[in-house]
Scaffold this active site. Structure first.
Site, mmCIF file in Angstrom:
data_model
loop_
_atom_site.group_PDB
_atom_site.id
_atom_site.type_symbol
_atom_site.label_atom_id
_atom_site.label_comp_id
_atom_site.label_asym_id
_atom_site.label_seq_id
_atom_site.Cartn_x
_atom_site.Cartn_y
_atom_site.Cartn_z
ATOM 1 N N ASP A 24 0.831 -1.225 0.000
ATOM 2 C CA ASP A 24 0.000 0.000 0.000
ATOM 3 C C ASP A 24 0.855 1.260 0.000
ATOM 4 O O ASP A 24 0.391 2.326 0.385
ATOM 5 C CB ASP A 24 -0.890 0.031 1.235
ATOM 6 C CG ASP A 24 -1.650 -1.259 1.420
ATOM 7 O OD1 ASP A 24 -2.339 -1.657 0.479
ATOM 8 O OD2 ASP A 24 -1.541 -1.871 2.493
ATOM 9 N N GLY A 25 2.101 1.127 -0.390
ATOM 10 C CA GLY A 25 2.973 2.301 -0.429
ATOM 11 C C GLY A 25 4.398 1.885 -0.162
ATOM 12 O O GLY A 25 4.657 0.745 0.233
ATOM 13 N N SER A 56 2.385 6.732 1.044
ATOM 14 C CA SER A 56 1.618 5.823 1.886
ATOM 15 C C SER A 56 0.167 6.007 1.493
ATOM 16 O O SER A 56 -0.414 7.062 1.704
ATOM 17 C CB SER A 56 1.821 6.174 3.354
ATOM 18 O OG SER A 56 0.929 5.428 4.133
ATOM 19 N N ARG A 57 -0.399 4.969 0.850
ATOM 20 C CA ARG A 57 -1.690 5.183 0.185
ATOM 21 C C ARG A 57 -2.874 5.199 1.125
ATOM 22 O O ARG A 57 -3.896 5.790 0.812
ATOM 23 C CB ARG A 57 -1.903 4.125 -0.894
ATOM 24 C CG ARG A 57 -0.988 4.372 -2.058
ATOM 25 C CD ARG A 57 -1.276 3.525 -3.271
ATOM 26 N NE ARG A 57 -0.097 3.599 -4.123
ATOM 27 C CZ ARG A 57 0.871 2.716 -4.130
ATOM 28 N NH1 ARG A 57 0.794 1.650 -3.361
ATOM 29 N NH2 ARG A 57 1.915 2.875 -4.902
ATOM 30 N N ILE A 58 -2.789 4.532 2.277
ATOM 31 C CA ILE A 58 -4.000 4.499 3.098
ATOM 32 C C ILE A 58 -3.798 5.000 4.522
ATOM 33 O O ILE A 58 -4.748 5.151 5.249
ATOM 34 C CB ILE A 58 -4.616 3.077 3.147
ATOM 35 C CG1 ILE A 58 -3.541 2.046 3.395
ATOM 36 C CG2 ILE A 58 -5.386 2.774 1.892
ATOM 37 C CD1 ILE A 58 -4.082 0.637 3.418
#
Ligand code: ATP
Ligand code: MG
Length: 491
Positions: free
Chosen positions: A329-330, A354-356
């Site tokens: 997720d990143g 950092s996507r989430i």
């Protein structure tokens, strides 16, 4: 004549050995992962194949198995007995504080850890219906990460970079900062002294009590190196199922991929890109898919994964890094260049993401972080102009300086964590211009004294901001505190 209780058991025979891979004929019912016994030694079924039998002119089924221990010698012709059991590792709270090999044995004594339960190492990832949105932060105490690339509990964030860029230190710092999270440090293909150093740090910082170390050394068989992350994930899932939050570090999956490649080449699987077998993506995807945040019905626990990946010459377009980047997720991208310039942790702010995690960031931090991002992007633009010695306006000069101050604040010695409230407070001070007149060399001194002063003289403001966040009252209070502190510092 009646034969009561007659039992038929399969027997195979070893036909060839190329350590750690054994070729076996005559086990038509064998299953992947099944444990076999060969003269008292254990092996695990790895894959199936066909072989032409010249005597009978037929194709015959053969089984490839992996020896689970390195030193043992097996010879062609030995009898093979299936144990009708899949490979399992011990799980339970007894594992806490232990240093284990991937078979669940104590590294020092070689004894298996006694637990009530054992589980398979390949397990299905949680279903969508069992998962929940990531909401709670996993604070690392590392300023640049908690501010710009926050990690949430249940997230998978890759740490990628060349050799000696501080990857291990970064992951270890995240472990050291945990208090209510069970941690797993999984070491794959490292040398013994490296693990000893890590272990010493864990002991010194008093976190081994809620940590499990799983290690397959570089001197161990590639079988153990391949098993390590899967065994550790299974152990971690047990804690997750008790509703615990778990953090698991895989250090590193590049070496894991090498071990897998070695085994597959031995077993004659066709090599693909960079000589890796075709299923290498699937191998890491099915491992990391098991990290997730579970919903209440599924126990409410979580597994956060920090896989580490090594690059060469900063090239993240190689096969294994691109695979891992697309699975996670990143990524936190560490750079040799920055490391050598003293920018440590050497996180490249432009290439990391950092996507989430930001949905899980604490509110008091989130509110100041938008301001930081603005400063950093302006700083990036102005940097080019400054390098060209172009004249820039006083306002732009001020913004540029704030960017420099911020980058100085992001510098952080290893194992020196800063809690997120102190982080938010120092950013608040930067955004409100309290550090504008400070020379860059003085920033670190200011910062350190500031945290001390907050911790010892004004601890109440921390609690207040934690509970109430930023409002007119807390802002007023903190402004007064910073003003008072600055006056003393500058005098
Ligand atoms: P390898 O490729 O060998 O696994 P790595 O990328 O994991 O290396 P580390 O072993 O974490 O890198 O760090 C390399 C060196 O840099 C170590 O000596 C470590 O002490 C030092 N180091 C790492 N981070 C910092 C930091 N924030 N401040 C000061 N020194 C650091
Ligand atoms: Mg390392």
């Amino acid at each position: 004549m009646k034969r009561k209780g007659l039992k038929i058991e399969e027997r195979g025979r070893v036909t060839a050995v190329s350590n750690p891979l054994i070729k076996i004929e005559g086990l038509p019912l064998a299953k992947t992962g099944e444990i076999l016994e060969i003269g008292g030694k254990k092996a695990m079924v790895f894959q199936f194949g066909k072989q032409f039998n010249k005597d009978y002119l037929i194709y015959q089924d053969i089984v490839y198995a992996l020896l689970l221990e390195k030193e043992e010698e097996i010879k062609a012709g030995e009898e093979v007995r299936p144990l009708s059991d899949i490979f399992r590792v011990p799980v339970g709270k007894e594992l806490l504080g232990r240093v284990l090999n991937p078979l669940g044995r104590d590294i020092e004594t070689g004894a298996e850890i006694e637990t009530k339960e054992k589980r398979k190492i390949e397990r299905k990832p949680p279903e969508i219906m069992e998962r929940e949105r990531i909401q709670k932060p996993l604070e690392t105490g590392i300023k640049v990460i908690d501010a710009l690339f926050p990690i949430g509990r249940g997230q998978r964030e890759l740490i990628v970079g060349d050799r000696k860029t501080g990857k291990t230190s970064l992951a270890l710092d995240a472990v050291l900062n945990q208090k209510d999270v069970i941690c797993f440090y999984v070491s794959i293909g490292q040398k013994k002294p490296e693990i000893l150093e890590i272990l010493n740090t864990l002991i010194k910082r008093n976190v081994l009590g809620h940590t499990v170390v799983v290690a397959a050394f570089s001197s161990d068989s590639p079988v153990l190196q391949y098993l390590a992350p899967f065994s550790a994930m299974t152990m971690a899932e047990w804690f997750r199922d008790q509703g615990e939050d778990v953090l698991i570090v895989f250090d590193d999956l590049t070496k894991h991929a090498w071990a897998w490649r070695q085994l597959c080449l031995l077993a004659g699987r066709p090599p693909g890109r960079e000589a890796y077998p075709g299923d290498i993506f699937y191998l890491h995807a099915r491992l990391l898919e098991r990290a997730a945040k579970m919903n209440k019905e599924a126990g409410g626990g979580s597994i956060t994964a920090l896989p580490i990946c090594q690059t060469k010459g900063g090239d993240i377009s190689e096969y294994i890094p691109t695979n891992l980047i697309s699975i996670t997720d990143g990524q936190l991208y560490l750079e040799t260049n920055l490391f050598q310039k003293g920018m440590r942790p050497a996180v490249n702010i432009g290439l990391s993401v950092s996507r989430i995690g930001s949905q899980a960031q604490r509110n008091y931090l989130k509110e100041v972080v938008s301001g930081l991002k603005l400063i950093l992007s302006q700083h990036q633009e102005l940097k080019r102009l400054v390098q060209l010695e172009t004249k820039i306006s006083p306002q732009a000069q001020k913004n540029y300086k704030r960017g420099e101050i911020l980058l100085e604040i992001f510098k952080q010695e290893k194992h020196k964590s800063v809690d997120t409230i102190n982080q938010a407070l120092i950013y608040y001070a930067v955004l409100n211009g309290f550090l504008d007149n400070l020379k860059i060399e003085k920033v670190k001194g200011f910062e350190e004294k500031f945290y001390q002063s907050i911790d010892y003289i004004y601890p109440r403001i921390k609690k207040e901001i934690q509970e109430k966040g930023w409002n007119d009252k807390t802002k007023e209070k903190i402004k007064n505190i910073i003003e008072k502190f600055s006056k003393e510092f500058f005098s």
